[in-house]
Design a protein around this motif. Structure first.
Motif, PDB file in Angstrom:
ATOM      1  N   LYS A 107       0.820  -1.210   0.000  1.00  0.00           N
ATOM      2  CA  LYS A 107       0.000   0.000   0.000  1.00  0.00           C
ATOM      3  C   LYS A 107       0.859   1.268   0.000  1.00  0.00           C
ATOM      4  N   SER A 108       1.865   1.295   0.884  1.00  0.00           N
ATOM      5  CA  SER A 108       2.708   2.499   0.964  1.00  0.00           C
ATOM      6  C   SER A 108       3.491   2.704  -0.327  1.00  0.00           C
ATOM      7  N   THR A 109       3.947   1.609  -0.918  1.00  0.00           N
ATOM      8  CA  THR A 109       4.678   1.715  -2.183  1.00  0.00           C
ATOM      9  C   THR A 109       3.748   2.260  -3.264  1.00  0.00           C
ATOM     10  N   GLY A 169      10.023   2.815   7.884  1.00  0.00           N
ATOM     11  CA  GLY A 169       9.986   2.157   6.581  1.00  0.00           C
ATOM     12  C   GLY A 169       9.294   3.032   5.550  1.00  0.00           C
ATOM     13  N   ASP A 170       8.175   3.645   5.955  1.00  0.00           N
ATOM     14  CA  ASP A 170       7.445   4.505   5.035  1.00  0.00           C
ATOM     15  C   ASP A 170       8.284   5.719   4.669  1.00  0.00           C
ATOM     16  N   ARG A 171       9.074   6.190   5.624  1.00  0.00           N
ATOM     17  CA  ARG A 171       9.956   7.330   5.346  1.00  0.00           C
ATOM     18  C   ARG A 171      10.907   6.981   4.211  1.00  0.00           C
ATOM     19  N   VAL A 186      -5.236   8.202   1.813  1.00  0.00           N
ATOM     20  CA  VAL A 186      -5.363   7.706   3.180  1.00  0.00           C
ATOM     21  C   VAL A 186      -5.084   6.211   3.178  1.00  0.00           C
ATOM     22  N   GLU A 187      -4.017   5.809   3.840  1.00  0.00           N
ATOM     23  CA  GLU A 187      -3.670   4.384   3.890  1.00  0.00           C
ATOM     24  C   GLU A 187      -4.077   3.794   5.226  1.00  0.00           C
ATOM     25  N   THR A 188      -4.828   2.685   5.196  1.00  0.00           N
ATOM     26  CA  THR A 188      -5.094   1.946   6.427  1.00  0.00           C
ATOM     27  C   THR A 188      -4.740   0.475   6.215  1.00  0.00           C
TER      28      THR A 188
HETATM   29 MG   LIG Z   1       2.261   0.847   4.703  1.00  0.00          MG
END
Ligand SMILES: [Mg+2]
Ligand SMILES: Nc1nc2c(ncn2[C@@H]2O[C@H](COP(=O)(O)OP(=O)(O)OP(=O)(O)O)[C@@H](O)[C@H]2O)c(=O)[nH]1
Length: 327
Positions: A66-68, A102-104, A151-153
């Motif tokens: 998701k973050s990617t 990690g998201d950073r 918005v990521e959940t």
């Molecule tokens: Mg993520």
């Protein structure tokens, strides 16, 4: 809460700066809203964004990419010269500190971009509940001039479903190995998804996963004239994400045209009204119980089983309603 009108000069100045698009002011106000206290209420009371931002939810199981995806989508939105807000809402992960790190790394390229505001929220034990708090943060981002809010959940629990009530377009991200997830997928998830993504399509089984989701979708009655697309992506290699971005925008344009966006927004505003009213009534109730011995007596009778909770609620409510005159 209901009677408070005060806002410190400092916070008022922050709101002015935020409305001008100042990122530091936005970050500080988000922190205030996350606190979910009197000051948060005072801030949200003064924010009424125009509703012009496209709010996109990205949800799915842990590690689906998701973050990617969010990182890649941000690049496409920036190419369109949209100002982007990112909210990573992580309600439960005990490793959120690590996840934020990690998201950073994953979103590194956007941290230096003034047109992008990234916020990770770890909201375990948040008093107002995750959905209401995330909704407040989305509104702040919108008020500060963001055009495209991601918005990521994590996960597909009730809380995440509720968060997705605050967005316009819901992307559900799965991975090829998630065969069991699809089987276990609740009807709710099928209903909230506007777009399905099978990410990590570089792995085996992506095609059959796409087919499986499509055939499940065929069993669901379509709720609008939008046909839910099922896309295969490789977020890591930036393959298929351009198409995903186009579909996300197409969905929004279609909803704007056929009136369903306005309906969705109106529903969001009604939900918000109900949430705020509930909070106010409960606060008023707590205050009244602490000061009025009659109420304490009703509660004790209810505890003993002499009064049903319904009867107790009715009596207590009528007493409170008599006391409270609207401002
Ligand atoms: Mg993520
Ligand atoms: N093979 C492969 N790996 C990918 C792809 N996209 C992302 N990943 C990797 O999958 C891992 C998880 O990616 P994230 O983007 O952090 O996933 P997430 O869904 O945000 O994870 P959580 O927020 O922890 O639930 C990382 O190591 C990514 O590099 C892809 O298309 N193919």
């Amino acid at each position: 809460m209901a009677n408070g009108n005060s806002l410190s000069r400092q916070t008022a100045a922050l709101i002015d700066d935020m409305l001008q698009g100042n990122g530091r002011a936005l970050a500080k106000l988000i922190t205030i809203v996350e606190e979910d206290n009197e000051e948060s209420y005072q801030v949200l009371r003064r924010i009424n964004p125009s509703g012009k931002a496209h709010r996109v939810g990205v949800t799915g199981p842990p590690g689906a990419g998701k973050s990617t995806l969010v990182n890649r989508l941000t690049s496409f939105a920036r190419q369109d010269e949209l100002r982007v807000g990112i909210v990573c809402a992580d309600p439960s992960s005990p490793f959120s500190g690590g996840a934020v790190l990690g998201d950073r790394v994953r979103m590194q390229q956007h941290y230096m971009d003034e047109g992008v505001h990234i916020r990770s929220m770890s909201l375990r034990g948040s008093l107002g509940g995750l959905p209401a708090t995330v909704h407040g943060v989305i509104k702040l981002m919108e008020a500060s001039g963001k055009d495209f809010i991601l918005v990521e959940t994590v996960g597909v629990g009730q809380m995440e479903l509720d968060v997705m009530d605050s967005v316009d377009t819901v992307v559900v991200a799965l991975v090829p190995e998630a065969g069991d997830d699809v089987q276990a997928m609740k009807a709710g998830l099928m209903e909230i998804a506007d777009i399905f993504v099978v990410n990590k399509a570089d792995r085996q089984g992506a095609d059959s996963m796409v087919v499986a989701i499509k055939s499940m979708l065929n069993l669901v009655m379509p709720q609008s004239n939008w046909k839910v697309p099922v896309l295969a992506t490789q977020a890591e290699n930036n393959i298929g994400v351009g198409e995903l971005y186009q579909e996300i925008r197409r969905h929004w344009n279609l909803c704007a045209e056929d009136g369903s966006l306005a309906e969705r927004r109106a529903k969001q505003r009604r939900n918000e009204l109900t949430t705020v009213l509930q909070k106010m009534v409960v606060q008023e109730f707590m205050r009244a119980v602490a000061t009025d011995p009659r109420l304490a007596e009703y509660i004790s009778q209810m505890n003993d089983g002499k009064l049903s909770p319904y009867a107790a609620a009715e009596t207590i409510y009528s007493i409170i309603a008599q006391q409270g005159e609207p401002e």
